[in-house]
Design a protein around this motif. Structure first.
Motif, PDB file in Angstrom:
ATOM      1  N   ALA A  32       0.829  -1.206   0.000  1.00  0.00           N
ATOM      2  CA  ALA A  32       0.000   0.000   0.000  1.00  0.00           C
ATOM      3  C   ALA A  32       0.865   1.258   0.000  1.00  0.00           C
ATOM      4  CB  ALA A  32      -0.931  -0.005   1.212  1.00  0.00           C
ATOM      5  N   TYR A  33       1.903   1.287   0.845  1.00  0.00           N
ATOM      6  CA  TYR A  33       2.794   2.444   0.881  1.00  0.00           C
ATOM      7  C   TYR A  33       3.435   2.677  -0.485  1.00  0.00           C
ATOM      8  CZ  TYR A  33       2.790   3.395   5.914  1.00  0.00           C
ATOM      9  OH  TYR A  33       2.445   3.761   7.181  1.00  0.00           O
ATOM     10  N   GLY A  34       4.085   1.647  -1.009  1.00  0.00           N
ATOM     11  CA  GLY A  34       4.812   1.808  -2.259  1.00  0.00           C
ATOM     12  C   GLY A  34       3.908   2.067  -3.448  1.00  0.00           C
ATOM     13  N   TYR A  35       2.775   1.359  -3.512  1.00  0.00           N
ATOM     14  CA  TYR A  35       1.899   1.491  -4.673  1.00  0.00           C
ATOM     15  C   TYR A  35       1.244   2.873  -4.710  1.00  0.00           C
ATOM     16  CZ  TYR A  35      -1.821   0.483  -8.007  1.00  0.00           C
ATOM     17  OH  TYR A  35      -2.673   0.524  -9.088  1.00  0.00           O
ATOM     18  N   VAL A  36       0.748   3.332  -3.582  1.00  0.00           N
ATOM     19  CA  VAL A  36       0.109   4.656  -3.554  1.00  0.00           C
ATOM     20  C   VAL A  36       1.122   5.748  -3.880  1.00  0.00           C
ATOM     21  CG1 VAL A  36      -1.040   6.335  -2.073  1.00  0.00           C
ATOM     22  CG2 VAL A  36      -1.703   3.932  -1.978  1.00  0.00           C
ATOM     23  N   LEU A  37       2.319   5.651  -3.291  1.00  0.00           N
ATOM     24  CA  LEU A  37       3.348   6.654  -3.581  1.00  0.00           C
ATOM     25  C   LEU A  37       3.736   6.637  -5.057  1.00  0.00           C
ATOM     26  CD1 LEU A  37       5.390   8.750  -2.549  1.00  0.00           C
ATOM     27  CD2 LEU A  37       6.946   6.866  -2.026  1.00  0.00           C
ATOM     28  N   GLY A  38       3.936   5.442  -5.617  1.00  0.00           N
ATOM     29  CA  GLY A  38       4.297   5.352  -7.030  1.00  0.00           C
ATOM     30  C   GLY A  38       3.176   5.794  -7.949  1.00  0.00           C
ATOM     31  N   ALA A  39       1.916   5.462  -7.613  1.00  0.00           N
ATOM     32  CA  ALA A  39       0.789   5.855  -8.457  1.00  0.00           C
ATOM     33  C   ALA A  39       0.622   7.371  -8.470  1.00  0.00           C
ATOM     34  CB  ALA A  39      -0.483   5.169  -7.969  1.00  0.00           C
ATOM     35  N   VAL A  40       0.727   8.003  -7.309  1.00  0.00           N
ATOM     36  CA  VAL A  40       0.582   9.463  -7.247  1.00  0.00           C
ATOM     37  C   VAL A  40       1.725  10.144  -7.996  1.00  0.00           C
ATOM     38  CG1 VAL A  40       0.576  11.445  -5.690  1.00  0.00           C
ATOM     39  CG2 VAL A  40      -0.730   9.402  -5.107  1.00  0.00           C
ATOM     40  N   THR A  41       2.958   9.662  -7.781  1.00  0.00           N
ATOM     41  CA  THR A  41       4.102  10.256  -8.471  1.00  0.00           C
ATOM     42  C   THR A  41       4.004  10.059  -9.982  1.00  0.00           C
ATOM     43  OG1 THR A  41       5.465   9.799  -6.524  1.00  0.00           O
ATOM     44  CG2 THR A  41       6.612  10.284  -8.585  1.00  0.00           C
ATOM     45  N   GLY A  42       3.692   8.848 -10.411  1.00  0.00           N
ATOM     46  CA  GLY A  42       3.571   8.595 -11.840  1.00  0.00           C
ATOM     47  C   GLY A  42       2.447   9.389 -12.479  1.00  0.00           C
ATOM     48  N   PHE A  43       1.344   9.552 -11.766  1.00  0.00           N
ATOM     49  CA  PHE A  43       0.224  10.332 -12.299  1.00  0.00           C
ATOM     50  C   PHE A  43       0.629  11.792 -12.475  1.00  0.00           C
ATOM     51  CE2 PHE A  43      -3.585  12.936 -11.544  1.00  0.00           C
ATOM     52  CZ  PHE A  43      -4.400  12.482 -12.564  1.00  0.00           C
ATOM     53  N   ALA A  44       1.302  12.356 -11.469  1.00  0.00           N
ATOM     54  CA  ALA A  44       1.737  13.755 -11.567  1.00  0.00           C
ATOM     55  C   ALA A  44       2.741  13.945 -12.705  1.00  0.00           C
ATOM     56  CB  ALA A  44       2.341  14.204 -10.243  1.00  0.00           C
ATOM     57  N   ILE A  45       3.687  13.012 -12.844  1.00  0.00           N
ATOM     58  CA  ILE A  45       4.666  13.107 -13.928  1.00  0.00           C
ATOM     59  C   ILE A  45       3.981  12.982 -15.286  1.00  0.00           C
ATOM     60  CG2 ILE A  45       6.641  11.966 -14.987  1.00  0.00           C
ATOM     61  CD1 ILE A  45       7.602  11.246 -12.200  1.00  0.00           C
ATOM     62  N   GLY A  46       3.052  12.041 -15.423  1.00  0.00           N
ATOM     63  CA  GLY A  46       2.364  11.860 -16.699  1.00  0.00           C
ATOM     64  C   GLY A  46       1.550  13.066 -17.104  1.00  0.00           C
ATOM     65  N   VAL A  47       0.826  13.665 -16.152  1.00  0.00           N
ATOM     66  CA  VAL A  47       0.046  14.859 -16.471  1.00  0.00           C
ATOM     67  C   VAL A  47       0.963  16.013 -16.844  1.00  0.00           C
ATOM     68  CG1 VAL A  47      -1.525  16.586 -15.507  1.00  0.00           C
ATOM     69  CG2 VAL A  47      -1.910  14.168 -15.051  1.00  0.00           C
ATOM     70  N   SER A  48       2.085  16.143 -16.131  1.00  0.00           N
ATOM     71  CA  SER A  48       3.012  17.241 -16.421  1.00  0.00           C
ATOM     72  C   SER A  48       3.634  17.101 -17.803  1.00  0.00           C
ATOM     73  CB  SER A  48       4.114  17.284 -15.353  1.00  0.00           C
ATOM     74  OG  SER A  48       3.562  17.451 -14.064  1.00  0.00           O
ATOM     75  N   ILE A  49       4.055  15.891 -18.146  1.00  0.00           N
ATOM     76  CA  ILE A  49       4.659  15.689 -19.464  1.00  0.00           C
ATOM     77  C   ILE A  49       3.637  15.876 -20.578  1.00  0.00           C
ATOM     78  CG2 ILE A  49       5.756  13.970 -20.949  1.00  0.00           C
ATOM     79  CD1 ILE A  49       7.088  12.799 -18.531  1.00  0.00           C
ATOM     80  N   GLY A  50       2.436  15.391 -20.364  1.00  0.00           N
ATOM     81  CA  GLY A  50       1.408  15.514 -21.393  1.00  0.00           C
ATOM     82  C   GLY A  50       0.892  16.915 -21.580  1.00  0.00           C
ATOM     83  N   TRP A  51       1.008  17.774 -20.554  1.00  0.00           N
ATOM     84  CA  TRP A  51       0.440  19.116 -20.638  1.00  0.00           C
ATOM     85  C   TRP A  51       1.483  20.176 -20.983  1.00  0.00           C
ATOM     86  CZ3 TRP A  51      -4.199  21.184 -20.997  1.00  0.00           C
ATOM     87  CH2 TRP A  51      -4.347  22.551 -20.750  1.00  0.00           C
ATOM     88  N   SER A  52       2.648  20.084 -20.368  1.00  0.00           N
ATOM     89  CA  SER A  52       3.646  21.142 -20.512  1.00  0.00           C
ATOM     90  C   SER A  52       4.778  20.691 -21.434  1.00  0.00           C
ATOM     91  CB  SER A  52       4.211  21.524 -19.138  1.00  0.00           C
ATOM     92  OG  SER A  52       5.285  22.422 -19.254  1.00  0.00           O
ATOM     93  N   ARG A  53       5.086  21.512 -22.437  1.00  0.00           N
ATOM     94  CA  ARG A  53       6.200  21.201 -23.325  1.00  0.00           C
ATOM     95  C   ARG A  53       7.541  21.345 -22.612  1.00  0.00           C
ATOM     96  NH1 ARG A  53       4.669  24.064 -29.144  1.00  0.00           N
ATOM     97  NH2 ARG A  53       2.768  22.837 -29.558  1.00  0.00           N
ATOM     98  N   ALA A  54       7.642  22.319 -21.708  1.00  0.00           N
ATOM     99  CA  ALA A  54       8.894  22.515 -20.983  1.00  0.00           C
ATOM    100  C   ALA A  54       9.197  21.322 -20.076  1.00  0.00           C
ATOM    101  CB  ALA A  54       8.824  23.803 -20.161  1.00  0.00           C
TER     102      ALA A  54
END
Length: 354
Positions: free
Chosen positions: A165-187
């Motif tokens: 639970a610790y690792g999966y939630v942390l990885g899911a939140v981090t991966g979600f934030a990174i994916g949204v950032s890469i998909g939205w911002s060119r920089a």
């Protein structure tokens, strides 16, 4: 010469129910075969002596009889349901939608196959001992593990669930934030996308030495590895989902005066959720395998530790019992995630199967 008149019923006329042969459902037949298979297995266990004194043999017989009774009751319930669904016309009524009884009857072939496999397993181990010991143990040995070693096995399950639970939630939140950032911002995409392509495909277990060297404890190192295994598929699928949103959605929202925060939270993310859940499913499967490896390396509890302990003591029945628990736990977690997805994305229910 007299002619005998024949009465041909019209399409709307009723047919005598007693004159119409009642068709027995194949599932009902299979349920009866499953009941006979479990009953025969119980008789075999009772009257064919074991070559060794295995504990919990009587309890194993009771379990087989209970499964035989369950299969027989489901078969009777299915037969009565079909009889009640058949009206006076002899035709099946409109109540053909699957009911709870139909769902259980759909599992009868598996129950029959399980009876045959368990019986063959018992014959090859407890009755004939054709499979070498201690590598292969009879089914009674697994019952002994679940009864006698329940505290150790149960605590291992609880510890693994907490670590996952610790690792999966942390990885899911981090991966979600990174994916949204890469998909939205060119920089952001300019800097993070190459790093994601370089580091992401590496197996998380390759970071074991560094993780255990830099982390203050084996628990935090395991959390890092599980989070790393989860973050990559979630980030990639989230990025693909955000980048694939139709540009017309943004144009319409901007025409109505939407701000960038609204475009991200109310347009991009909801449209990308189907891809996000695919990444979550992939991340859960990978994180579970990393969990077992990490617990074997340094954690003092958990299912991975339990497997290593069982192998060290040549307690192969304990190992098989732990493997069965791991399979059920992983399948159950994925099923819960699918249920959550079907509730959140009701408009896509049934498009992704498990």
């Amino acid at each position: 010469m007299s002619t005998q008149s024949e009465t041909i019923p019209s399409s709307g006329a009723r047919v005598n129910r007693s004159a119409t042969p009642r068709h027995v459902s194949p599932r009902v037949v299979i349920a009866g075969l499953a009941a006979l298979a479990w009953l025969g297995g119980a008789v075999l266990t009772q009257w064919w002596p074991n070559l060794d004194d295995w504990p919990y043999t009587n309890e194993f017989i009771v379990l087989k009889l209970a499964l035989a009774v369950v299969a027989a009751l489901l078969g009777i319930a299915g037969w009565r349901k079909r009889a009640s669904d058949t009206g006076d016309t002899g035709d099946v009524s409109d109540s053909d939608r699957p009911s709870r009884i139909d769902t259980w009857l759909g599992a009868m072939p598996w129950l029959l196959a399980l009876a045959l496999v368990v019986t063959a397993w018992e014959v090859l181990t407890a009755k004939l001992e054709w499979l070498p010991r201690p590598f292969f143990a009879p089914p009674q040995a697994l019952i002994a593990v679940y009864v006698e070693d329940f505290p150790r096995l149960g605590s291992s399950v609880v510890h693994s669930l907490g670590l996952l639970a610790y690792g999966y939630v942390l990885g899911a939140v981090t991966g979600f934030a990174i994916g949204v950032s890469i998909g939205w911002s060119r920089a952001v995409s300019y800097w993070l996308h190459p790093m994601l392509r370089l580091i992401g495909p590496l197996p998380p277990t390759a970071w074991l030495p560094l993780a255990f060297f830099f982390s203050p404890s084996s628990f935090s190192a395991s959390v890092f590895l599980i989070a790393l295994a989860t973050a990559f598929p979630v980030a990639v699928l989230t990025w693909s989902g955000v980048a694939g949103v139709n540009a017309a959605y943004y144009d319409i929202a901007r025409t109505l005066g939407a701000r960038p925060s609204f475009l991200i939270l109310r347009v991009a993310i909801p449209a990308a959720l189907p891809s996000v859940f695919v990444g979550l499913f992939m991340g859960l499967g990978v994180s579970f395998s990393v969990l077992i490896v990490a617990e074997m390396m340094g954690v003092k509890a958990g299912l991975g530790w339990y497997l290593q302990w069982a192998q060290g003591w040549a307690a192969y029945s304990n190992m098989y019992a732990a493997l069965l628990v791991m399979a059920l736990m992983c399948s159950g977690l994925i099923t819960l995630l699918f249920r959550f997805r079907d509730r959140l994305l009701a408009w896509q229910k049934g498009l992704l199967k498990w």
